[in-house]
Design an enzyme around this catalytic site. Structure first.
Site, PDB file in Angstrom:
ATOM      1  N   TYR A 183      -1.730   1.832  -3.853  1.00 50.31           N
ATOM      2  CA  TYR A 183      -2.996   2.436  -3.417  1.00 50.31           C
ATOM      3  C   TYR A 183      -2.842   3.469  -2.302  1.00 50.31           C
ATOM      4  O   TYR A 183      -3.750   4.249  -2.060  1.00 50.31           O
ATOM      5  CB  TYR A 183      -3.957   1.344  -2.912  1.00 50.31           C
ATOM      6  CG  TYR A 183      -4.348   0.339  -3.954  1.00 50.31           C
ATOM      7  CD1 TYR A 183      -4.967   0.735  -5.143  1.00 50.31           C
ATOM      8  CD2 TYR A 183      -4.098  -1.010  -3.766  1.00 50.31           C
ATOM      9  CE1 TYR A 183      -5.324  -0.199  -6.105  1.00 50.31           C
ATOM     10  CE2 TYR A 183      -4.452  -1.954  -4.721  1.00 50.31           C
ATOM     11  CZ  TYR A 183      -5.066  -1.539  -5.893  1.00 50.31           C
ATOM     12  OH  TYR A 183      -5.411  -2.464  -6.846  1.00 50.31           O
ATOM     13  N   THR A 184      -1.732   3.431  -1.563  1.00 44.55           N
ATOM     14  CA  THR A 184      -1.594   4.309  -0.389  1.00 44.55           C
ATOM     15  C   THR A 184      -0.667   5.490  -0.675  1.00 44.55           C
ATOM     16  O   THR A 184       0.116   5.472  -1.629  1.00 44.55           O
ATOM     17  CB  THR A 184      -1.047   3.524   0.818  1.00 44.55           C
ATOM     18  OG1 THR A 184       0.255   3.015   0.489  1.00 44.55           O
ATOM     19  CG2 THR A 184      -1.974   2.381   1.190  1.00 44.55           C
TER      20      THR A 184
END
Length: 410
Positions: free
Chosen positions: A63-64
């Site tokens: 997600y990052t």
């Protein structure tokens, strides 16, 4: 300066090319480098949820996204210019630097902590500007004492702030010997509410203390009546830390209340100092001056190696340009040799006294390069490179100039 890359890609590249470690441990290390409450000068510019001071974990690496910060770029500056030695990676498919060029004093700025077999290290973070100023002072005054350096760099500078309450003698001992400790307390102020009422506002907490656990500890002290002077503790933090402590009575002294809490919870902590570092592969406990001296020695070596590398490239290019200029002066004969001779390379080397490199450059020249404008361009480049070569040779011959260029970021 590039775009953000998915953190999962970075983790995969590290496992595949450089270090066959567990994916979570690699991601955890990268997350710490992105947290401004963990690193004094973050090396990673993170996009997405990279955790917080409460101790909440970062989002999963799918997600990052991340990229390097300017400080990290300074650490890598010069790797393409033979600034440091390289070695093969674990699978011999790639090469990696043994050390980084380190145009930024990362060891002192961000500190380090870890445990190895039979040894441990614990270096506190410092203000990067103070570290650079101390290095500059040591360049100008090689015989400077620890006391002289401490006038510029009086103590550690923790990312989360707080107040260092260690004695000056204790700090000096730590910087002189490389061993000791630093006591620090939360930063607080008394807020007047009128009619004799007041409360304590805490705006900075000690380094490596999780705010949520600190609040849990305060709640436990209130519940078990181990903090008889404290009525309530609330966390009103947003992006900035703001913890509110309410006293039992308006007659309680704020200093007495805080003194009691400093003894019972992590509003006061001690950071151990054990500046155990690797000096050319050998573990050694160093003081502040010794660490700065080693850093400057390394930077001098980097500056010399980078300039020698650049000098070699300039000399190679000047050799090529000299050959091209000879070709332009005898362009008709060069064309005739290429068209009619069986071995034009050997003929040109003998006739015009050219090296193999120069002849290869001539033979690889495009027809469009035969225009007059190209000859003018070559003469201009030759002049500029000759001037740069003279400047580099002058630099390498001057110890004073090398010392000046050794400063971080230059």
């Amino acid at each position: 300066n590039g775009p953000f890359r998915k953190s999962a890609t970075v983790v995969g590249e590290v496992i595949g090319k450089y270090h066959p470690h567990g994916d979570q441990s690699i991601y955890d290390a990268m997350v710490r480098l992105a947290q401004d409450f963990a690193a004094r000068a973050p090396m990673v510019d993170g996009q997405g949820n990279f955790g917080n001071i409460d101790g909440d974990a970062a989002a999963a690496f799918r997600y990052t996204e991340a990229r390097l910060t300017p400080a990290a770029m300074l650490m890598l500056e010069g790797l393409d210019d033979d600034a440091v030695d390289f070695r093969e990676t674990y699978d011999t498919q790639n090469r990696e630097p043994i050390v980084l060029a380190s145009g930024f004093p990362n060891l002192l700025a961000n500190g380090s902590s870890g445990i190895a077999v039979g040894m441990a290290t614990s270096i506190p973070p410092h203000n990067p500007a103070e570290g650079i100023d101390a290095a500059i002072h040591l360049l100008d005054h090689p015989k400077a004492s620890v006391d002289d350096l401490m006038k510029i760099m009086p103590g550690p500078d923790f990312p989360t702030g707080g107040v260092i309450v260690e004695t000056k003698e204790g700090l000096r001992e730590a910087y002189a010997t490389g061993r000791g400790g630093v006591r620090m307390q939360a930063r607080w102020r008394k807020e007047d509410l009128g009619r004799g009422m007041w409360r304590i506002i805490i705006t900075e907490i000690p380094y490596q203390v999780q705010k949520s656990k600190l609040m849990e500890r305060l709640a436990e002290l209130i519940e078990t009546k181990k903090a008889p002077l404290l009525e309530d503790a609330m966390d009103e933090s947003t992006e900035d830390v703001r913890m509110v402590l309410t006293p039992k009575s308006r007659t309680v002294e704020a200093e007495v209340l805080m003194a009691s809490l400093f003894k019972q919870c992590e509003l006061e902590t001690r950071f151990p100092v054990n500046m155990n570092v690797l000096d050319h592969g050998v573990p050694k406990v160093m003081g502040l001056k010794e660490i700065l001296t080693c850093y400057l020695d390394h930077r001098r070596e980097v500056i010399v190696r980078r300039n020698k590398h650049r000098l070699g490239k300039i000399e190679h290019r000047l050799e090529v340009l000299d050959g091209l200029l000879k070709a332009y002066l005898n362009i008709d004969e060069v064309i005739r040799i290429i068209r009619y001779e069986d071995d034009p390379k050997a003929v040109m080397m003998k006739k015009f006294r050219l090296s193999e490199i120069q002849v290869e450059a001539i033979l690889n020249m495009r027809l469009r390069a035969l225009r007059k404008l190209e000859e003018i361009e070559i003469k201009r480049e030759h002049k500029e490179l000759s001037e740069e070569k003279a400047n580099i040779e002058k630099l390498l011959a001057s110890t004073a100039v090398i010392l000046a260029l050794s400063l971080p970021g230059t």
